[in-house]
Motif scaffolding. Structure first.
Motif, short mmCIF file in Angstrom:
data_model
loop_
_atom_site.label_atom_id
_atom_site.label_comp_id
_atom_site.label_asym_id
_atom_site.label_seq_id
_atom_site.Cartn_x
_atom_site.Cartn_y
_atom_site.Cartn_z
N THR A 44 -30.09 16.85 -6.64
CA THR A 44 -29.15 16.24 -5.69
C THR A 44 -28.60 17.24 -4.70
OG1 THR A 44 -27.22 14.80 -5.46
CG2 THR A 44 -27.08 16.51 -7.15
N GLU A 45 -28.36 16.76 -3.52
CA GLU A 45 -27.71 17.56 -2.49
C GLU A 45 -26.22 17.22 -2.40
OE1 GLU A 45 -29.12 20.08 -0.86
OE2 GLU A 45 -30.94 19.69 -2.01
N SER A 46 -25.80 16.25 -3.17
CA SER A 46 -24.40 15.80 -3.16
C SER A 46 -23.56 16.61 -4.15
CB SER A 46 -24.33 14.32 -3.52
OG SER A 46 -23.00 13.95 -3.80
N ASN A 47 -22.58 17.34 -3.63
CA ASN A 47 -21.67 18.07 -4.51
C ASN A 47 -20.91 17.11 -5.43
OD1 ASN A 47 -22.36 20.57 -3.43
ND2 ASN A 47 -20.72 20.49 -1.92
N LYS A 48 -20.52 15.98 -4.90
CA LYS A 48 -19.76 15.01 -5.69
C LYS A 48 -20.59 14.52 -6.88
CE LYS A 48 -17.04 10.78 -5.22
NZ LYS A 48 -16.52 9.79 -4.27
N LEU A 49 -21.82 14.12 -6.62
CA LEU A 49 -22.69 13.65 -7.69
C LEU A 49 -22.99 14.77 -8.68
CD1 LEU A 49 -24.32 11.34 -8.91
CD2 LEU A 49 -26.23 12.02 -7.44
N ARG A 50 -23.25 15.96 -8.17
CA ARG A 50 -23.52 17.10 -9.05
C ARG A 50 -22.33 17.37 -9.97
NH1 ARG A 50 -23.98 20.63 -5.46
NH2 ARG A 50 -26.11 20.12 -4.88
N ASN A 51 -21.13 17.28 -9.45
CA ASN A 51 -19.95 17.52 -10.27
C ASN A 51 -19.79 16.46 -11.36
OD1 ASN A 51 -19.31 19.83 -8.86
ND2 ASN A 51 -17.79 18.84 -7.56
N VAL A 52 -20.02 15.20 -11.02
CA VAL A 52 -19.92 14.12 -12.00
C VAL A 52 -20.97 14.32 -13.10
CG1 VAL A 52 -20.16 11.62 -12.36
CG2 VAL A 52 -18.87 12.48 -10.40
N ILE A 53 -22.17 14.69 -12.70
CA ILE A 53 -23.23 14.95 -13.67
C ILE A 53 -22.85 16.13 -14.56
CG2 ILE A 53 -25.60 15.77 -13.92
CD1 ILE A 53 -26.28 14.12 -11.37
N ALA A 54 -22.30 17.19 -13.98
CA ALA A 54 -21.90 18.36 -14.76
C ALA A 54 -20.86 18.00 -15.81
CB ALA A 54 -21.37 19.46 -13.83
N ILE A 55 -19.88 17.19 -15.44
CA ILE A 55 -18.85 16.78 -16.39
C ILE A 55 -19.46 15.92 -17.50
CG2 ILE A 55 -16.71 15.45 -16.67
CD1 ILE A 55 -16.40 18.21 -15.27
N ALA A 56 -20.37 15.02 -17.14
CA ALA A 56 -21.05 14.20 -18.15
C ALA A 56 -21.84 15.09 -19.11
CB ALA A 56 -21.96 13.18 -17.49
N LEU A 57 -22.52 16.09 -18.59
CA LEU A 57 -23.27 17.02 -19.44
C LEU A 57 -22.32 17.78 -20.37
CD1 LEU A 57 -25.81 18.38 -16.81
CD2 LEU A 57 -26.33 16.90 -18.77
N SER A 58 -21.18 18.16 -19.86
CA SER A 58 -20.19 18.83 -20.68
C SER A 58 -19.69 17.91 -21.79
CB SER A 58 -19.01 19.29 -19.81
OG SER A 58 -18.04 19.94 -20.59
N ASP A 59 -19.43 16.66 -21.43
CA ASP A 59 -18.96 15.69 -22.43
C ASP A 59 -20.00 15.43 -23.51
OD1 ASP A 59 -16.56 15.44 -21.05
OD2 ASP A 59 -17.14 13.58 -20.04
N ILE A 60 -21.26 15.38 -23.12
CA ILE A 60 -22.34 15.18 -24.09
C ILE A 60 -22.43 16.38 -25.02
CG2 ILE A 60 -24.85 14.93 -24.37
CD1 ILE A 60 -24.79 13.32 -21.70
N ALA A 61 -22.11 17.56 -24.49
CA ALA A 61 -22.02 18.80 -25.27
C ALA A 61 -23.33 19.21 -25.93
CB ALA A 61 -20.89 18.73 -26.29
N ASP A 62 -24.42 19.05 -25.23
CA ASP A 62 -25.72 19.50 -25.72
C ASP A 62 -26.04 20.80 -24.98
OD1 ASP A 62 -28.53 19.95 -26.07
OD2 ASP A 62 -28.70 17.85 -26.71
N ASN A 63 -26.27 21.85 -25.72
CA ASN A 63 -26.49 23.17 -25.11
C ASN A 63 -27.75 23.26 -24.25
OD1 ASN A 63 -24.14 24.53 -25.91
ND2 ASN A 63 -24.97 24.76 -27.97
N VAL A 64 -28.58 22.25 -24.27
CA VAL A 64 -29.73 22.23 -23.38
C VAL A 64 -29.28 22.25 -21.91
CG1 VAL A 64 -30.04 19.72 -23.24
CG2 VAL A 64 -32.02 21.20 -23.05
N ALA A 65 -28.04 21.87 -21.66
CA ALA A 65 -27.50 21.82 -20.30
C ALA A 65 -27.04 23.18 -19.79
CB ALA A 65 -26.34 20.83 -20.24
N VAL A 66 -26.88 24.16 -20.66
CA VAL A 66 -26.32 25.44 -20.24
C VAL A 66 -27.18 26.12 -19.18
CG1 VAL A 66 -25.62 27.76 -20.98
CG2 VAL A 66 -25.09 25.78 -22.41
N LYS A 67 -28.45 26.30 -19.45
CA LYS A 67 -29.30 27.01 -18.49
C LYS A 67 -29.36 26.29 -17.14
CE LYS A 67 -33.76 29.15 -17.80
NZ LYS A 67 -35.14 29.28 -18.25
#
Length: 160
Positions: A44-67
């Motif tokens: 995505t080129e959207s900062n807003k969408l990227r931020n929402v996705i990042a928070i969802a990844l944090s909430d899911i708390a799966d370390n596959v998202a770290v890298k």
């Protein structure tokens, strides 16, 4: 919620419609969507969408998202929007990337500097001696160019 419901929203740049779906994925910690979220985090080129996705990844708390989060933090397209990406690391095991995070302590963006400091502070006591030495070395080098208060406080984390 079906995967096919989310995919068109993200790929067709219907960001406002995608956000409630993504927030629901995070709230329910639905790992089935991880591949799609990780792909869209990168594309995505959207900062807003990227931020929402990042928070969802944090909430899911799966370390596959770290890298992927670290890669986005380092990507030039996020230079003015890294704070939320760093925040998303709080629920994850970011320790292998602590030197990269330490390197952001002198960012021009206060949010990035503060979030980097908080991440460093949260694990400073559990770092190995070699990790502490590496982080301290980065901070000392940055202090030579800039006597910033956050850098000074970060260095104090390693003064024992």
């Amino acid at each position: 919620m079906e995967l096919q419901n989310l995919h068109p929203f993200i790929t067709e740049a219907e960001i406002e419609e995608a956000i409630p779906f993504i927030e629901h994925i995070g709230a329910t910690k639905n790992r089935a969507y991880l591949p799609l979220l990780l792909k869209q985090l990168e594309q995505t080129e959207s900062n807003k969408l990227r931020n929402v996705i990042a928070i969802a990844l944090s909430d899911i708390a799966d370390n596959v998202a770290v890298k992927p989060l670290i890669e986005m933090i380092q990507h030039p397209k996020t230079i003015k929007s890294r704070g939320t990406l760093l925040y998303a690391l709080e629920n994850l095991d970011y320790r292998p990337y602590i030197e990269i995070i330490t390197g952001l302590l002198d960012s021009p963006a206060m949010e990035v500097r503060m979030q980097s400091f908080m991440l460093l502070e949260a694990i400073a006591d559990s770092l190995t001696e070699s990790e502490k030495k590496a982080c301290s070395s980065i901070i000392i080098q940055k202090l030579e160019a800039n006597q910033d208060e956050i850098l000074i406080e970060a260095q104090q984390l390693f003064n024992m």
